[in-house]
Design a protein around this motif. Structure first.
Motif, mmCIF file in Angstrom:
data_model
loop_
_atom_site.group_PDB
_atom_site.id
_atom_site.type_symbol
_atom_site.label_atom_id
_atom_site.label_comp_id
_atom_site.label_asym_id
_atom_site.label_seq_id
_atom_site.Cartn_x
_atom_site.Cartn_y
_atom_site.Cartn_z
ATOM 1 N N TRP A 71 198.546 63.679 -5.545
ATOM 2 C CA TRP A 71 199.662 62.930 -6.130
ATOM 3 C C TRP A 71 201.005 63.474 -5.627
ATOM 4 O O TRP A 71 201.870 62.709 -5.198
ATOM 5 C CB TRP A 71 199.576 63.007 -7.647
ATOM 6 C CG TRP A 71 200.585 62.137 -8.349
ATOM 7 C CD1 TRP A 71 201.852 62.473 -8.689
ATOM 8 C CD2 TRP A 71 200.419 60.786 -8.759
ATOM 9 N NE1 TRP A 71 202.489 61.427 -9.304
ATOM 10 C CE2 TRP A 71 201.616 60.366 -9.360
ATOM 11 C CE3 TRP A 71 199.364 59.884 -8.700
ATOM 12 C CZ2 TRP A 71 201.795 59.099 -9.886
ATOM 13 C CZ3 TRP A 71 199.540 58.615 -9.232
ATOM 14 C CH2 TRP A 71 200.749 58.239 -9.804
ATOM 15 N N LYS A 75 203.673 61.580 -3.192
ATOM 16 C CA LYS A 75 205.079 61.347 -3.562
ATOM 17 C C LYS A 75 206.031 61.833 -2.468
ATOM 18 O O LYS A 75 207.087 61.255 -2.259
ATOM 19 C CB LYS A 75 205.390 62.028 -4.894
ATOM 20 C CG LYS A 75 204.788 61.283 -6.078
ATOM 21 C CD LYS A 75 204.919 62.039 -7.377
ATOM 22 C CE LYS A 75 206.326 62.110 -7.867
ATOM 23 N NZ LYS A 75 206.425 62.732 -9.211
ATOM 24 N N MET A 78 204.754 59.374 1.097
ATOM 25 C CA MET A 78 204.580 57.921 0.990
ATOM 26 C C MET A 78 205.897 57.190 1.219
ATOM 27 O O MET A 78 206.959 57.670 0.846
ATOM 28 C CB MET A 78 204.037 57.573 -0.392
ATOM 29 C CG MET A 78 203.620 56.129 -0.534
ATOM 30 S SD MET A 78 203.051 55.789 -2.203
ATOM 31 C CE MET A 78 204.439 54.851 -2.790
ATOM 32 N N GLN A 80 207.776 52.961 1.665
ATOM 33 C CA GLN A 80 207.745 51.602 1.113
ATOM 34 C C GLN A 80 206.652 50.735 1.740
ATOM 35 O O GLN A 80 206.427 49.621 1.304
ATOM 36 C CB GLN A 80 209.104 50.919 1.336
ATOM 37 C CG GLN A 80 210.271 51.622 0.690
ATOM 38 C CD GLN A 80 210.225 51.523 -0.822
ATOM 39 O OE1 GLN A 80 209.645 50.606 -1.366
ATOM 40 N NE2 GLN A 80 210.831 52.475 -1.493
ATOM 41 N N TYR A 82 203.548 51.035 1.605
ATOM 42 C CA TYR A 82 202.346 50.988 0.780
ATOM 43 C C TYR A 82 202.653 50.236 -0.508
ATOM 44 O O TYR A 82 203.756 50.315 -1.041
ATOM 45 C CB TYR A 82 201.865 52.407 0.447
ATOM 46 C CG TYR A 82 201.407 53.149 1.682
ATOM 47 C CD1 TYR A 82 200.093 53.050 2.130
ATOM 48 C CD2 TYR A 82 202.295 53.936 2.403
ATOM 49 C CE1 TYR A 82 199.680 53.708 3.267
ATOM 50 C CE2 TYR A 82 201.888 54.607 3.538
ATOM 51 C CZ TYR A 82 200.582 54.494 3.964
ATOM 52 O OH TYR A 82 200.186 55.144 5.100
ATOM 53 N N ASP A 83 201.650 49.529 -0.997
ATOM 54 C CA ASP A 83 201.832 48.768 -2.231
ATOM 55 C C ASP A 83 201.942 49.680 -3.447
ATOM 56 O O ASP A 83 202.681 49.387 -4.381
ATOM 57 C CB ASP A 83 200.672 47.789 -2.424
ATOM 58 C CG ASP A 83 200.695 46.667 -1.397
ATOM 59 O OD1 ASP A 83 201.796 46.327 -0.907
ATOM 60 O OD2 ASP A 83 199.613 46.140 -1.085
ATOM 61 N N SER A 84 201.193 50.780 -3.426
ATOM 62 C CA SER A 84 201.236 51.695 -4.567
ATOM 63 C C SER A 84 200.871 53.105 -4.107
ATOM 64 O O SER A 84 200.334 53.292 -3.015
ATOM 65 C CB SER A 84 200.251 51.251 -5.650
ATOM 66 O OG SER A 84 198.916 51.497 -5.226
ATOM 67 N N ILE A 85 201.146 54.066 -4.962
ATOM 68 C CA ILE A 85 200.803 55.454 -4.657
ATOM 69 C C ILE A 85 199.286 55.617 -4.582
ATOM 70 O O ILE A 85 198.766 56.441 -3.823
ATOM 71 C CB ILE A 85 201.446 56.420 -5.681
ATOM 72 C CG1 ILE A 85 201.402 57.856 -5.154
ATOM 73 C CG2 ILE A 85 200.800 56.284 -7.039
ATOM 74 C CD1 ILE A 85 202.308 58.810 -5.899
ATOM 75 N N TYR A 86 198.568 54.781 -5.315
ATOM 76 C CA TYR A 86 197.102 54.830 -5.292
ATOM 77 C C TYR A 86 196.557 54.429 -3.916
ATOM 78 O O TYR A 86 195.582 55.006 -3.444
ATOM 79 C CB TYR A 86 196.520 53.940 -6.391
ATOM 80 C CG TYR A 86 196.966 54.369 -7.772
ATOM 81 C CD1 TYR A 86 196.466 55.540 -8.353
ATOM 82 C CD2 TYR A 86 197.897 53.626 -8.471
ATOM 83 C CE1 TYR A 86 196.885 55.949 -9.617
ATOM 84 C CE2 TYR A 86 198.324 54.025 -9.735
ATOM 85 C CZ TYR A 86 197.822 55.180 -10.291
ATOM 86 O OH TYR A 86 198.239 55.592 -11.532
ATOM 87 N N ASP A 87 197.214 53.452 -3.285
ATOM 88 C CA ASP A 87 196.811 53.052 -1.930
ATOM 89 C C ASP A 87 197.008 54.197 -0.946
ATOM 90 O O ASP A 87 196.177 54.442 -0.074
ATOM 91 C CB ASP A 87 197.601 51.829 -1.457
ATOM 92 C CG ASP A 87 197.229 50.560 -2.196
ATOM 93 O OD1 ASP A 87 196.134 50.510 -2.790
ATOM 94 O OD2 ASP A 87 198.045 49.613 -2.168
ATOM 95 N N TYR A 88 198.135 54.892 -1.086
ATOM 96 C CA TYR A 88 198.396 56.019 -0.194
ATOM 97 C C TYR A 88 197.383 57.143 -0.427
ATOM 98 O O TYR A 88 196.856 57.726 0.526
ATOM 99 C CB TYR A 88 199.823 56.542 -0.377
ATOM 100 C CG TYR A 88 200.186 57.595 0.648
ATOM 101 C CD1 TYR A 88 200.590 57.239 1.920
ATOM 102 C CD2 TYR A 88 200.092 58.948 0.344
ATOM 103 C CE1 TYR A 88 200.913 58.203 2.868
ATOM 104 C CE2 TYR A 88 200.402 59.916 1.278
ATOM 105 C CZ TYR A 88 200.812 59.540 2.536
ATOM 106 O OH TYR A 88 201.114 60.480 3.484
#
Length: 119
Positions: A71, A75, A78, A80, A82-88
């Motif tokens: 995580w 942060k 990562m 812009q 990526y759609d979300s931090i979970y995708d990264y």
């Protein structure tokens, strides 16, 4: 037919022919000028470059420090793109062949990041 009338006919045909050539050249000039001026307003490679910024994807190896988590790494690296931090985080896990979220200090991970400058 008289010689004088034949000369006048030839002269008149020559004048009509020259007028047609002049009109054709003038119209071609107008069309060419219009296409150059109008075409540059419709399509311009320089305008698009200013509006759209290109980002290049890069990879680098980092050493996991004490207290790092997927995580916190996500942060930091990562963008812009990526759609979300979970995708990264999913991408990090796939790139590094991780079956879980567990990482340890001293471990090396490959991370992806984006930059506008081509290297």
């Amino acid at each position: 037919m008289r010689k004088g009338s034949n000369r006048r006919t030839v002269k008149r045909r020559r004048e009509v022919f020259l007028k047609k050539i002049c009109i054709t050249l003038a119209l071609a000039g107008i069309v060419l000028t219009g296409s150059i001026v109008g075409g540059s307003r419709l399509v311009s490679a320089h305008d698009n470059a200013a509006k759209e910024s290109v980002e290049y994807k890069y990879y680098k190896s980092i050493e996991v420090s004490r207290g790092d988590s997927l995580w916190s790494i996500a942060k930091e690296y990562m963008s812009q793109n990526y759609d979300s931090i979970y995708d990264y985080i999913d991408e990090l896990k796939q790139m590094n062949h991780l079956d879980s979220d567990d990482i340890h200090a001293g471990q090396y991970l490959t991370v992806s990041y984006y930059e506008a400058n081509f290297q």
